[in-house]
Design a protein around this motif. Structure first.
Motif, PDB file in Angstrom:
ATOM      1  N   ASP A   1      54.480  41.864  -6.515  1.00  8.51           N
ATOM      2  CA  ASP A   1      53.316  40.984  -6.517  1.00  8.51           C
ATOM      3  C   ASP A   1      53.673  39.544  -6.182  1.00  8.51           C
ATOM      4  O   ASP A   1      52.813  38.685  -6.186  1.00  8.51           O
ATOM      5  N   GLU A   2      54.943  39.260  -5.892  1.00  8.51           N
ATOM      6  CA  GLU A   2      55.364  37.900  -5.609  1.00  8.51           C
ATOM      7  C   GLU A   2      55.857  37.797  -4.167  1.00  8.51           C
ATOM      8  O   GLU A   2      56.432  38.744  -3.630  1.00  8.51           O
ATOM      9  N   PRO A   3      55.656  36.635  -3.520  1.00  7.76           N
ATOM     10  CA  PRO A   3      56.125  36.495  -2.139  1.00  7.76           C
ATOM     11  C   PRO A   3      57.646  36.460  -2.077  1.00  7.76           C
ATOM     12  O   PRO A   3      58.318  36.065  -3.021  1.00  7.76           O
ATOM     13  N   THR A   4      58.172  36.924  -0.956  1.00  4.94           N
ATOM     14  CA  THR A   4      59.615  36.833  -0.768  1.00  4.94           C
ATOM     15  C   THR A   4      60.011  35.386  -0.533  1.00  4.94           C
ATOM     16  O   THR A   4      59.184  34.539  -0.226  1.00  4.94           O
ATOM     17  N   SER A   5      61.282  35.100  -0.682  1.00  2.00           N
ATOM     18  CA  SER A   5      61.759  33.735  -0.496  1.00  2.00           C
ATOM     19  C   SER A   5      62.149  33.515   0.954  1.00  2.00           C
ATOM     20  O   SER A   5      62.085  34.424   1.795  1.00  2.00           O
ATOM     21  N   LEU A   6      62.565  32.308   1.226  1.00  2.00           N
ATOM     22  CA  LEU A   6      62.961  31.934   2.582  1.00  2.00           C
ATOM     23  C   LEU A   6      64.009  32.884   3.136  1.00  2.00           C
ATOM     24  O   LEU A   6      63.936  33.331   4.278  1.00  2.00           O
ATOM     25  N   ILE A   7      65.016  33.245   2.327  1.00  2.00           N
ATOM     26  CA  ILE A   7      66.152  34.009   2.851  1.00  2.00           C
ATOM     27  C   ILE A   7      65.802  35.467   3.151  1.00  2.00           C
ATOM     28  O   ILE A   7      66.563  36.148   3.859  1.00  2.00           O
ATOM     29  N   THR A   8      64.676  35.955   2.635  1.00  2.00           N
ATOM     30  CA  THR A   8      64.264  37.320   2.940  1.00  2.00           C
ATOM     31  C   THR A   8      63.057  37.361   3.866  1.00  2.00           C
ATOM     32  O   THR A   8      62.474  38.423   4.092  1.00  2.00           O
ATOM     33  N   SER A   9      62.673  36.213   4.419  1.00  2.00           N
ATOM     34  CA  SER A   9      61.529  36.158   5.323  1.00  2.00           C
ATOM     35  C   SER A   9      61.944  36.583   6.724  1.00  2.00           C
ATOM     36  O   SER A   9      63.133  36.559   7.068  1.00  2.00           O
ATOM     37  N   PRO A  10      61.004  37.005   7.557  1.00  2.00           N
ATOM     38  CA  PRO A  10      61.330  37.489   8.906  1.00  2.00           C
ATOM     39  C   PRO A  10      62.112  36.450   9.720  1.00  2.00           C
ATOM     40  O   PRO A  10      61.801  35.255   9.693  1.00  2.00           O
ATOM     41  N   GLY A  11      63.107  36.920  10.427  1.00  2.00           N
ATOM     42  CA  GLY A  11      63.900  36.063  11.297  1.00  2.00           C
ATOM     43  C   GLY A  11      65.152  35.507  10.671  1.00  2.00           C
ATOM     44  O   GLY A  11      66.046  35.016  11.371  1.00  2.00           O
ATOM     45  N   TYR A  12      65.246  35.566   9.330  1.00  2.00           N
ATOM     46  CA  TYR A  12      66.438  35.053   8.662  1.00  2.00           C
ATOM     47  C   TYR A  12      67.519  36.126   8.595  1.00  2.00           C
ATOM     48  O   TYR A  12      67.256  37.282   8.276  1.00  2.00           O
TER      49      TYR A  12
END
Length: 428
Positions: free
Chosen positions: A29-40
């Motif tokens: 239910d929580e958004p992923t962080s920067l390091i697991t976002s697409p393109g990283y």
């Protein structure tokens, strides 16, 4: 053992051994962080035994996250802190690490900028607690919940909430609280300190003033004690006050009853500066030849007990716990995008030094985003350290992030580091 047992039990209960943790499985239910976002993507390097450097970046994003993981079970590593050659002067983290020993092969493997601080005239002071080798170098904030810090003992970090309790006693007199350590009498930035903190005058911008204080200066200050009227913004620091020089054994060596400033602290001793009623106390009780006794207690607010102060204990202040017991813990309102630094511990007792900075300029993340990054790294506990232009991660004498100041690496008040330990316990 009580603190370590609780931390390790929680870690074993909540986490596996991987890094990063799959956030989609555990926090749907929580958004992923920067390091697991697409393109990283993540690249991995091994700068030395027991050390792993992870770099998370996206070619279409200016931000980059560096993570230095130290595993004391894989190699003889120890976590420590240092304020460099002088507690009163800012120094670069790279220089602080080299000052820990004159033997270059034993320079620390890695370092991270430490706690929050501010300038007072031509010296610096900490925004809250600081302990070096069992000696309090700065008092804790007086406000409840503002003792966030990393306690380092026997080479392992523990993140919690700590308060200092400081006093001086003269024969036949009741203990007199000490309002601060290694800062100018009369004012402080970031938080109120001392026994009279509830009556401190707030002038805005997180600055507080107090006309009656006793401040202790330790031999780590390594600068002349401050003179009156050092800052034109305050009337509270105009008082000539009084100043006592105290030897390492507690004997008062000298007393200036009508002035203060320009004195060097004797090795292992203290200098006490008093203003207002604090100066009155020194005039009455700190005459030459008097034996003074000092009380320094470090209290763990989480467990409700005192931590014995010996040479194994360092404390580095932070602000805003980001992760606690492997749960999101940030409760502040800061939404600024800035370079960030954090210390964290993960399940198996490993230490993480984490930075989020820009590749080409001043960039970074919000504290909310930083907390989510630490969660995705598998942190059990994580604490935000000083950031902005102070953000510096050093690995084997090289700064791996891009400092945001145009002049490069910024001098800071203290640093955390991964040093050479004793004998490691190697995993099967």
């Amino acid at each position: 053992m009580h603190r370590r047992a609780v931390v390790l039990f929680t870690a074993a209960l909540l986490l596996g051994l991987g890094l990063p943790r799959a956030s989609a499985e555990s926090r749907q239910d929580e958004p992923t962080s920067l390091i697991t976002s697409p393109g990283y993507t993540r690249t991995t390097a091994s700068p030395g035994p027991g050390l792993t450097l992870f770099t998370y970046q996206n070619p279409d994003d200016d931000r980059v996250v560096h993570v230095l993981r130290a595993d004391p079970d894989a190699a003889p590593l120890t976590v420590e802190s240092t304020a460099g050659t002088s507690g009163a002067r800012a120094e670069k983290t790279t220089d602080m690490l080299k000052s820990t020993t004159g033997y270059a092969p034993r320079w620390p493997h890695a370092g991270l900028n430490g706690g929050f601080w501010y300038r007072q005239g031509d010296t610096l002071a900490f925004m809250g607690i600081s302990v070096q080798e069992g000696v309090v170098q700065s008092a804790s904030c007086s406000a409840a919940g503002r003792g966030e810090a990393a306690l380092i003992q026997h080479g392992r970090p523990y993140i919690g909430d700590f308060t200092t309790h400081l006093a001086v006693t003269a024969p036949g007199a009741a203990p007199m609280p000490l309002d601060g350590v290694n800062r100018h009498p009369g004012w402080m930035t970031g938080c109120a300190q001392g026994s009279g903190a509830t009556a401190d005058r707030s002038i805005g911008g997180g600055v507080f003033a107090d006309a009656s204080e006793i401040i202790a200066f330790t031999s780590r200050f390594k600068a002349p004690t401050p003179v009156p009227d050092a800052d034109a913004r305050f009337t509270e620091d105009d008082d000539p006050g009084a100043e006592a020089v105290v030897a390492a054994d507690g004997t008062v060596l000298s007393l200036n009853p009508n002035g203060r400033g320009g004195v060097t602290v004797p090795t292992g001793g203290r200098v006490l500066q008093g203003t207002g009623t604090g100066a009155d106390w020194l005039r009455a009780h700190a005459t030459p030849g008097t034996d003074l006794a000092f009380e320094e207690r470090l209290h763990d607010e989480r467990f409700g007990d005192d931590i014995p102060l010996d040479s194994s204990v360092d404390v580095v202040n932070g602000h805003y716990p980001l992760v606690h017991n492997a749960q999101y813990a940030y409760t502040g309102q800061n939404t600024a995008v800035d370079p960030r630094s954090a210390i964290a511990v993960d399940g198996p007792g490993r230490t993480l030094f984490v930075t989020a900075t820009g590749k080409s300029g001043r960039n970074g993340v919000t504290l909310d985003e930083f907390a989510r990054i630490l969660l995705d790294l598998g942190a059990v506990d994580g604490l935000n350290m000083d950031g902005g232009g102070s953000t510096t991660l050093v690995v084997e004498q090289a700064v791996v992030n891009r400092p945001s100041d145009s002049t490069g690496e910024r001098p800071v008040a203290d640093s955390l580091y991964i040093g050479h330990g004793g004998y490691g316990h190697y995993a099967d």
